[in-house]
Design an enzyme around this catalytic site. Structure first.
Site: not given
Ligand code: NAD
Length: 359
Positions: A141, A192, A224, A248, A252
């Site tokens: 980001y 990852k 994943d 992020d 959620d």
């Protein structure tokens, strides 16, 4: 020493929920000897309306000198057409940057009384208690270079950079292990590493830092798989630590396991454990001024503040227990009433305060 708390109510339901959380703080001051000084300041659309700035200098100064910030919610439809820099949400982003709030703590806790609000089966979520520690100020980001360009053949291309330096990973690792020490002492680092060099270094540093916390068990999981495991058997997790982008998304997902946006607090911490505490939800213009907003996420934000910044774990537990007692009494706001009868924002605040006073 008196701890200074900046109170930033914000817009729409912001002042309604903050009002109840401040009553809880004042009750702790009066009945439990909590040593805090509260200072209110304008933020978001409310500040923009008064001064043309969603984070006025006076507010920023109060926040810089505060030990903790209690933040309501900002934003609303009338501000959406403003230039990006003037939008209410910018206040929050700027506060995170100015105070170097690099560690985002997102609990996903399901009170047993609310098991039916989750869309997952009761046996999968009942008693759920996960803490996601998300790196908040680095990663893709913020990485440079970023942008758009046109190739020689005229095709358009866009790019972002995923970069983490060692100190950024090291400090979020310490936060995660320290949080785990206050919980079930398990950290799962999500990355990852089978594809990304950034994740390889992330994993190495997690292992190095873990040596300083022999009481905490460290495991690793690819992102994943973590997404799958969160909806398959979420109770296997205690603390999850992960980067900005993965965090992020996963935070959620974890929040929705609990079914209710009105029940979840969050904290964003700096390197000294000081920080900003807020409900995860927004300013909910659709229900503002109707008296139905759920103040419990904000009240539970106060509990997080006591535990993580003010070193008052016992008072934090008292608040959490009072919230649980309110739910035991069958009191619900509309969002968690499952179609049944419900009480007002004020009624819930009254009940929490009365239970605390009676202790
Ligand atoms: P929202 O979280 O405000 O609302 C989503 C839905 O959840 C709405 O139906 C709302 O009524 C409900 N809801 C939210 N909080 C609730 C509560 N405490 N009790 C009961 N119901 C509740 O998200 P949105 O509608 O997408 O955004 C509204 C505004 O809030 C926008 O301007 C957005 O930019 C802003 N926002 C601010 C923050 C923040 O201040 N940290 C976070 C998210 C969104």
């Amino acid at each position: 020493m008196t701890a200074k708390i900046a109170i930033l109510a914000g817009d729409f339901i912001g002042p309604e929920i903050i009002h109840e959380a401040v009553r809880v703080l004042k009750c702790l001051q009066k009945h439990f000897g909590l040593n805090v000084e509260l200072e209110h300041a304008d933020v978001g659309g409310a500040a923009y309306d008064k001064s043309g700035n969603p984070l006025p200098e006076a507010t920023l100064e109060i926040c810089k000198s505060a030990d903790s910030i209690l933040f309501g919610a900002v934003g609303g439809p009338q501000y959406e057409a403003l230039e990006r820099d003037l939008r209410p949400e910018q206040a929050l982003l700027r506060l995170r940057t100015e105070r170097e709030l690099f560690a985002n703590l997102r609990p996903a806790t399901l009170f047993p009384q609310l098991t039916n609000t989750s869309s997952l089966k009761p046996e999968v979520v009942s008693g759920l208690d996960i803490m996601i520690v998300r790196e908040l100020t680095g990663g893709i980001y913020f990485g440079q270079p970023r942008g758009f360009r046109t190739l020689e053949n005229g095709e358009r291309e866009s790019f972002n950079t995923l970069v983490y330096s060692e100190h950024e990973v090291r400090r979020i690792a310490h936060t995660a292990f320290q949080v785990a020490l206050k919980r079930k002492r398990k950290v799962c680092s999500v990355d990852k590493a089978n594809v990304l060099e950034v994740s390889e270094l992330w994993r190495q540093i997690m292992i190095e830092v873990s040596k300083e916390y022999p009481e905490v068990e460290l495991s690793h999981m690819y992102v994943d798989n973590a997404a799958m495991q969160l909806v398959k058997w979420p109770k296997q997790f205690d603390v999850i630590v992960t980067d900005n982008l993965f965090g992020d998304i996963l935070s959620d997902t974890a929040a929705m396991l609990t079914g209710s946006i009105g029940m979840l607090p969050t904290a964003s911490l700096d390197k000294n454990g000081k920080g900003l505490y807020e409900p995860i939800h927004g300013s909910a213009p659709d229900i503002s001024a109707t008296g139905v907003a759920n103040p419990l996420a904000t009240i539970l934000s106060v509990a997080m503040m006591l535990r993580y910044s003010l070193n008052e774990a016992e008072m934090a537990t008292q608040i959490e227990q009072a919230v649980s007692d309110v739910l035991d009494l069958g009191m619900r706001t509309q969002d968690i009433a499952d179609g049944g009868s419900y009480v007002s924002t004020r009624n819930i605040g009254d009940a929490v305060v009365n239970i605390l006073k009676s202790r």
